[in-house]
Motif scaffolding. Structure first.
Motif, mmCIF file in Angstrom:
data_model
loop_
_atom_site.group_PDB
_atom_site.id
_atom_site.type_symbol
_atom_site.label_atom_id
_atom_site.label_comp_id
_atom_site.label_asym_id
_atom_site.label_seq_id
_atom_site.Cartn_x
_atom_site.Cartn_y
_atom_site.Cartn_z
ATOM 1 N N ILE A 140 -22.238 -52.467 -49.739
ATOM 2 C CA ILE A 140 -22.462 -53.899 -49.930
ATOM 3 C C ILE A 140 -23.909 -54.266 -49.614
ATOM 4 O O ILE A 140 -24.564 -54.971 -50.380
ATOM 5 C CB ILE A 140 -21.447 -54.716 -49.093
ATOM 6 C CG1 ILE A 140 -20.061 -54.611 -49.741
ATOM 7 C CG2 ILE A 140 -21.886 -56.175 -48.959
ATOM 8 C CD1 ILE A 140 -18.936 -55.189 -48.925
ATOM 9 N N PHE A 141 -24.422 -53.775 -48.503
ATOM 10 C CA PHE A 141 -25.808 -54.070 -48.144
ATOM 11 C C PHE A 141 -26.782 -53.358 -49.083
ATOM 12 O O PHE A 141 -27.879 -53.857 -49.347
ATOM 13 C CB PHE A 141 -26.079 -53.721 -46.673
ATOM 14 C CG PHE A 141 -25.689 -54.830 -45.732
ATOM 15 C CD1 PHE A 141 -26.651 -55.684 -45.212
ATOM 16 C CD2 PHE A 141 -24.363 -55.044 -45.391
ATOM 17 C CE1 PHE A 141 -26.295 -56.727 -44.366
ATOM 18 C CE2 PHE A 141 -23.995 -56.079 -44.544
ATOM 19 C CZ PHE A 141 -24.962 -56.928 -44.023
ATOM 20 N N ALA A 142 -26.375 -52.202 -49.611
ATOM 21 C CA ALA A 142 -27.217 -51.494 -50.580
ATOM 22 C C ALA A 142 -27.394 -52.314 -51.853
ATOM 23 O O ALA A 142 -28.433 -52.225 -52.512
ATOM 24 C CB ALA A 142 -26.624 -50.131 -50.902
ATOM 25 N N THR A 143 -26.397 -53.111 -52.208
ATOM 26 C CA THR A 143 -26.508 -53.940 -53.410
ATOM 27 C C THR A 143 -27.699 -54.885 -53.289
ATOM 28 O O THR A 143 -28.485 -55.030 -54.227
ATOM 29 C CB THR A 143 -25.201 -54.727 -53.652
ATOM 30 O OG1 THR A 143 -24.121 -53.791 -53.747
ATOM 31 C CG2 THR A 143 -25.275 -55.534 -54.939
ATOM 32 N N ARG A 144 -27.855 -55.501 -52.122
ATOM 33 C CA ARG A 144 -29.016 -56.381 -51.926
ATOM 34 C C ARG A 144 -30.313 -55.568 -51.915
ATOM 35 O O ARG A 144 -31.296 -55.948 -52.563
ATOM 36 C CB ARG A 144 -28.884 -57.177 -50.629
ATOM 37 C CG ARG A 144 -30.079 -58.119 -50.412
ATOM 38 C CD ARG A 144 -29.998 -58.899 -49.128
ATOM 39 N NE ARG A 144 -29.982 -58.001 -47.980
ATOM 40 C CZ ARG A 144 -29.725 -58.403 -46.740
ATOM 41 N NH1 ARG A 144 -29.440 -59.668 -46.475
ATOM 42 N NH2 ARG A 144 -29.744 -57.546 -45.750
ATOM 43 N N ALA A 145 -30.328 -54.467 -51.206
ATOM 44 C CA ALA A 145 -31.540 -53.625 -51.159
ATOM 45 C C ALA A 145 -31.915 -53.164 -52.564
ATOM 46 O O ALA A 145 -33.101 -53.177 -52.933
ATOM 47 C CB ALA A 145 -31.311 -52.420 -50.247
ATOM 48 N N ASN A 146 -30.926 -52.794 -53.354
ATOM 49 C CA ASN A 146 -31.202 -52.337 -54.717
ATOM 50 C C ASN A 146 -31.715 -53.476 -55.592
ATOM 51 O O ASN A 146 -32.567 -53.259 -56.454
ATOM 52 C CB ASN A 146 -29.961 -51.680 -55.326
ATOM 53 C CG ASN A 146 -29.673 -50.328 -54.708
ATOM 54 O OD1 ASN A 146 -30.496 -49.774 -53.971
ATOM 55 N ND2 ASN A 146 -28.502 -49.790 -54.978
ATOM 56 N N SER A 147 -31.230 -54.688 -55.363
ATOM 57 C CA SER A 147 -31.743 -55.814 -56.146
ATOM 58 C C SER A 147 -33.203 -56.072 -55.812
ATOM 59 O O SER A 147 -34.009 -56.380 -56.695
ATOM 60 C CB SER A 147 -30.905 -57.078 -55.918
ATOM 61 O OG SER A 147 -31.089 -57.595 -54.619
ATOM 62 N N GLN A 148 -33.551 -55.925 -54.562
ATOM 63 C CA GLN A 148 -34.943 -56.136 -54.152
ATOM 64 C C GLN A 148 -35.848 -55.043 -54.724
ATOM 65 O O GLN A 148 -36.949 -55.332 -55.215
ATOM 66 C CB GLN A 148 -35.021 -56.206 -52.626
ATOM 67 C CG GLN A 148 -34.330 -57.444 -52.089
ATOM 68 C CD GLN A 148 -34.061 -57.409 -50.593
ATOM 69 O OE1 GLN A 148 -34.129 -56.357 -49.948
ATOM 70 N NE2 GLN A 148 -33.734 -58.567 -50.031
ATOM 71 N N ALA A 149 -35.379 -53.803 -54.707
ATOM 72 C CA ALA A 149 -36.149 -52.709 -55.304
ATOM 73 C C ALA A 149 -36.239 -52.893 -56.819
ATOM 74 O O ALA A 149 -37.283 -52.628 -57.429
ATOM 75 C CB ALA A 149 -35.495 -51.366 -54.963
ATOM 76 N N PHE A 150 -35.164 -53.360 -57.428
ATOM 77 C CA PHE A 150 -35.113 -53.614 -58.868
ATOM 78 C C PHE A 150 -36.180 -54.644 -59.258
ATOM 79 O O PHE A 150 -36.895 -54.475 -60.245
ATOM 80 C CB PHE A 150 -33.706 -54.131 -59.213
ATOM 81 C CG PHE A 150 -33.342 -54.101 -60.664
ATOM 82 C CD1 PHE A 150 -32.634 -53.044 -61.194
ATOM 83 C CD2 PHE A 150 -33.658 -55.163 -61.497
ATOM 84 C CE1 PHE A 150 -32.261 -53.029 -62.538
ATOM 85 C CE2 PHE A 150 -33.294 -55.157 -62.832
ATOM 86 C CZ PHE A 150 -32.591 -54.083 -63.352
ATOM 87 N N LEU A 151 -36.286 -55.714 -58.473
ATOM 88 C CA LEU A 151 -37.291 -56.745 -58.738
ATOM 89 C C LEU A 151 -38.707 -56.176 -58.660
ATOM 90 O O LEU A 151 -39.579 -56.555 -59.448
ATOM 91 C CB LEU A 151 -37.127 -57.917 -57.766
ATOM 92 C CG LEU A 151 -35.896 -58.799 -58.002
ATOM 93 C CD1 LEU A 151 -35.719 -59.770 -56.830
ATOM 94 C CD2 LEU A 151 -36.002 -59.550 -59.327
#
Length: 182
Positions: free
Chosen positions: A94-105
């Motif tokens: 769940i927390f990786a989803t946010r981290a991945n969105s930030q890396a994606f941006l």
């Protein structure tokens, strides 16, 4: 009835629809790529059926995978998701989803789009493999290892080479449909 890849669970309409309507078709929409990447990260250690069955609840939990919205989720919002039985309640994922969105941006900022970044690994063309039987296909490849390393270097989580190969297949960068799949 059309012949499908052997991994498709014919008794699960979600599997059939996933295979027939999306898996292996070249995908270029950044929001859809983000969603698919997230789904593949959730699968780590689980069955794809589990992920498919929880897909809609994940969409509702993560702002329909609008990358900016997910990147701004607070720790409290993410913690609340751990009480939602409709999704996979793995804190790290769940927390990786946010981290991945930030890396994606950050990738979007650097390359103009995640699509441009991703497809550069295959020079803009789908790699079509000879797959007589899906059980003979590798779980990871040099390409998935290379992309996995690059994603991890950029801060992505749960993007090991096996998950990355599944993502590449699903997003149509690698065509691993069985040879007799219609």
């Amino acid at each position: 009835m059309p012949k499908r890849c052997g991994w498709v669970k014919m008794n699960n309409p979600l599997y059939v629809a996933y295979h027939d309507e999306g898996w292996g078709q070249p995908l270029h929409d950044d929001r859809a790529l983000f969603e698919l990447l997230c789904l593949e990260t959730y699968q780590a250690g689980l069955s794809w059926a589990t992920v498919l069955n929880k897909h809609q609840a994940f969409r509702e939990s993560f702002y329909n995978y609008q990358v900016q919205g997910v990147s701004e989720m607070t720790d409290a919002e993410l913690e609340d998701l751990l009480d939602n039985p409709a999704i996979i309640r793995n804190r790290s994922k769940i927390f990786a989803t946010r981290a991945n969105s930030q890396a994606f941006l950050q990738v979007q900022k650097t390359y103009g789009s995640f699509d441009a970044y991703l497809w550069s690994f295959v020079e803009g063309k789908t790699i079509v493999n000879d797959v007589p039987d899906y059980r003979q296909a590798p779980a990871k490849t040099p390409l998935s290892e290379k992309l996995s390393q690059d994603l991890k270097k950029r801060g992505f989580k749960f993007t090991g080479p096996v998950a990355v190969l599944a993502f590449l297949q699903a997003a149509g960068l690698v065509d691993d449909h069985e040879n007799d799949c219609e």
